[in-house]
Design a protein around this motif. Sequence first.
Motif, mmCIF file in Angstrom:
data_model
loop_
_atom_site.group_PDB
_atom_site.id
_atom_site.type_symbol
_atom_site.label_atom_id
_atom_site.label_comp_id
_atom_site.label_asym_id
_atom_site.label_seq_id
_atom_site.Cartn_x
_atom_site.Cartn_y
_atom_site.Cartn_z
ATOM 1 N N ASN A 62 0.846 -1.203 0.000
ATOM 2 C CA ASN A 62 0.000 0.000 0.000
ATOM 3 C C ASN A 62 0.882 1.254 0.000
ATOM 4 O OD1 ASN A 62 0.553 0.643 2.933
ATOM 5 N ND2 ASN A 62 -0.486 -1.317 3.169
ATOM 6 N N GLY A 63 0.263 2.400 -0.107
ATOM 7 C CA GLY A 63 1.021 3.648 -0.180
ATOM 8 C C GLY A 63 1.787 3.941 1.105
ATOM 9 N N THR A 64 1.204 3.570 2.225
ATOM 10 C CA THR A 64 1.856 3.789 3.511
ATOM 11 C C THR A 64 3.126 2.946 3.610
ATOM 12 O OG1 THR A 64 -0.330 4.160 4.450
ATOM 13 C CG2 THR A 64 1.458 3.772 6.008
ATOM 14 N N LEU A 67 5.758 4.606 1.572
ATOM 15 C CA LEU A 67 6.385 5.715 2.303
ATOM 16 C C LEU A 67 7.386 5.187 3.332
ATOM 17 C CD1 LEU A 67 3.255 7.983 2.877
ATOM 18 C CD2 LEU A 67 5.414 8.793 1.895
ATOM 19 N N THR A 88 -1.761 17.030 4.866
ATOM 20 C CA THR A 88 -1.628 15.731 4.211
ATOM 21 C C THR A 88 -2.338 14.675 5.042
ATOM 22 O OG1 THR A 88 -0.048 14.123 3.292
ATOM 23 C CG2 THR A 88 0.597 15.200 5.346
ATOM 24 N N PHE A 89 -2.381 13.468 4.492
ATOM 25 C CA PHE A 89 -2.905 12.334 5.238
ATOM 26 C C PHE A 89 -1.864 11.941 6.290
ATOM 27 C CE2 PHE A 89 -3.861 7.612 5.352
ATOM 28 C CZ PHE A 89 -4.996 7.767 6.135
ATOM 29 N N ALA A 91 -0.490 9.340 7.146
ATOM 30 C CA ALA A 91 0.528 8.345 6.762
ATOM 31 C C ALA A 91 1.870 8.994 6.396
ATOM 32 C CB ALA A 91 0.024 7.503 5.590
ATOM 33 N N THR A 92 1.836 10.195 5.821
ATOM 34 C CA THR A 92 3.074 10.870 5.408
ATOM 35 C C THR A 92 4.007 11.049 6.605
ATOM 36 O OG1 THR A 92 1.698 12.136 3.872
ATOM 37 C CG2 THR A 92 3.982 12.868 4.139
ATOM 38 N N VAL A 134 4.442 16.818 -0.510
ATOM 39 C CA VAL A 134 3.165 16.172 -0.823
ATOM 40 C C VAL A 134 2.481 16.969 -1.936
ATOM 41 C CG1 VAL A 134 0.885 15.534 0.064
ATOM 42 C CG2 VAL A 134 2.907 15.280 1.524
ATOM 43 N N ASP A 160 5.695 12.539 -1.869
ATOM 44 C CA ASP A 160 4.479 11.771 -1.612
ATOM 45 C C ASP A 160 3.537 12.170 -2.752
ATOM 46 O OD1 ASP A 160 1.960 10.885 -0.913
ATOM 47 O OD2 ASP A 160 2.249 11.202 1.228
ATOM 48 N N CYS A 162 1.007 10.461 -3.915
ATOM 49 C CA CYS A 162 -0.210 9.636 -3.862
ATOM 50 C C CYS A 162 -1.394 10.311 -4.548
ATOM 51 C CB CYS A 162 -0.561 9.306 -2.418
ATOM 52 S SG CYS A 162 0.608 8.146 -1.674
ATOM 53 N N HIS A 163 -1.332 11.656 -4.717
ATOM 54 C CA HIS A 163 -2.420 12.377 -5.382
ATOM 55 C C HIS A 163 -2.088 12.701 -6.833
ATOM 56 C CE1 HIS A 163 -3.987 14.318 -1.354
ATOM 57 N NE2 HIS A 163 -3.875 13.003 -1.293
ATOM 58 N N SER A 184 0.052 5.636 -4.375
ATOM 59 C CA SER A 184 -0.902 4.745 -3.703
ATOM 60 C C SER A 184 -1.908 4.282 -4.734
ATOM 61 C CB SER A 184 -1.623 5.498 -2.586
ATOM 62 O OG SER A 184 -2.798 4.799 -2.203
ATOM 63 N N LYS A 189 -7.828 6.623 -5.311
ATOM 64 C CA LYS A 189 -6.760 7.289 -6.070
ATOM 65 C C LYS A 189 -6.973 7.108 -7.586
ATOM 66 C CE LYS A 189 -5.257 8.360 -2.086
ATOM 67 N NZ LYS A 189 -4.198 7.876 -1.231
ATOM 68 N N GLY A 196 -2.531 -1.041 -2.584
ATOM 69 C CA GLY A 196 -1.261 -1.145 -3.294
ATOM 70 C C GLY A 196 -0.501 0.156 -3.253
ATOM 71 N N TYR A 328 -7.182 18.241 4.643
ATOM 72 C CA TYR A 328 -7.132 17.289 5.737
ATOM 73 C C TYR A 328 -7.177 18.042 7.050
ATOM 74 C CZ TYR A 328 -5.341 13.934 2.279
ATOM 75 O OH TYR A 328 -5.195 13.126 1.201
HETATM 76 C C1 PLP Z 1 -3.627 7.722 0.170
HETATM 77 C C2 PLP Z 1 -2.474 8.447 0.716
HETATM 78 C C3 PLP Z 1 -1.455 7.814 1.432
HETATM 79 C C4 PLP Z 1 -1.533 6.376 1.890
HETATM 80 O O1 PLP Z 1 -1.802 5.479 0.899
HETATM 81 P P1 PLP Z 1 -2.435 4.039 1.293
HETATM 82 O O2 PLP Z 1 -2.308 3.288 -0.001
HETATM 83 O O3 PLP Z 1 -3.845 4.282 1.683
HETATM 84 O O4 PLP Z 1 -1.621 3.462 2.373
HETATM 85 C C5 PLP Z 1 -0.362 8.567 1.814
HETATM 86 N N1 PLP Z 1 -0.261 9.867 1.540
HETATM 87 C C6 PLP Z 1 -1.250 10.530 0.879
HETATM 88 C C7 PLP Z 1 -1.073 11.976 0.593
HETATM 89 C C8 PLP Z 1 -2.385 9.834 0.470
HETATM 90 O O5 PLP Z 1 -3.368 10.500 -0.155
#
Ligand code: PLP
Length: 387
Positions: A62-64, A67, A88-89, A91-92, A134, A160, A162-163, A184, A189, A196, A328
């Motif tokens: 996954n995206g996390t 990272l 940001t989310f 997870a960053t 990000v 990051d 992911c967007h 991500s 997404k 993933g 966020y």
């Molecule tokens: C979605 C997202 C993540 C985490 O991705 P996952 O696949 O849900 O783990 C991290 N950073 C940002 C900015 C995201 O939008």
Amino acid sequence: MVKKEVNTGNIPYGRQFIDDDDIGVVVEILKSEFLTTGPKVHEFEEAVANYCGAKHAVAVANGTAALHSAMYAAGISPGDEVIVPPMTFVATANAVVFQGAKPVFADVNPDTLLIDPVKVEEKITDKTRAIVAVDYAGHPCDYDSLRKIAEKYDLVLIADACHSIGAGYKGRLVGTLADMSIFSFHPVKHITTGEGGMVVTDDDCFAVSLKKFRNHGISSDPQRRKENLTWFYEMTDLGFNYRISDLQCGLGLSQLRKLPFFLQKRREIANYYKELLCQIDGIRSLKVEDYVEHAYHLFVILVDEEKISRKHLFHSLLSRGIGVNVHYIPVHLHPYYRNRFGTYKGLCPVAEEAYEKILSLPIFPAMGKKEVEEVVCQLSAVIKEAS
Ligand SMILES: *Cc1c(COP(=O)(O)O)cnc(C)c1O
């Protein structure tokens, strides 16, 4: 080429787009020899690397996890500081903490909500090892300025992204703008594998580290051992099981073929929103720099609190079946960060002020012009009623 889904009443803020090709691909893999790591993982990695114009891509769970793996590859460890934006989310910043290091929040630009390079430089200490940029909402950060800072202080620059898969910056694609870029493939997404993620890099050493980290810290892969007729392997560092499956990567390959279509749809929707929203008082959209090609993972508006309360607008739109959201809550305001790292309200005033105004409107590839009009119509009605 692709079937359009029909909406009945509710408009969600985002939704995956799965067609018969996607389904067919996954069914085929279910009948094949490999369910987890097999040929599709490598194929998907090659396809994403080629798409971005990068040398390596390493796919993970996954995206996390992507990272976290990037933090590991960058050598982030206890005592280190990594600069991250608050907008940001979680997870960053969490990925920094996973490696025992400290996330240091640098405030954002009020017009774009992207990390402000001036604020980044102010936060650098002799413990700083990396910057995470990000690409909020799908708008690439100011990578020229961030690159200069990273070189000046010898820091690893991580995106990051992911967007922002498919977004452009001064003629280059996201995935080539930082030392490592993270994607991500969560269903909300641009393209999805269910769950993933991926790290894209031009650096050979980073790629080796990333592959080791996703497989328990073991330095050779099972396929290679089988080919070389040996059982021998060595675990040289502590890693995780962050592997992604062939099932997921097959879906990813099929989704990637539709990415240009997804991007085109998202850009059309965003442009139509902007066209319609400019007639509404009390609402503005985020600034888009003229040197970028936005990927529009999110369509974020800023609500003028003097005209209408964002909270009221949020609740009214939800009750009218419009799936709005807020991206966020600034990460440094979460109790975990306050308690563990002593962050506080006032640390990032620009992000905190923006947080009171932001609202994400529905945007997803299957959304039609009619639905955009419906969202804007409801938005306009709620504002009229309130004034
Ligand atoms: C979605 C997202 C993540 C985490 O991705 P996952 O696949 O849900 O783990 C991290 N950073 C940002 C900015 C995201 O939008």
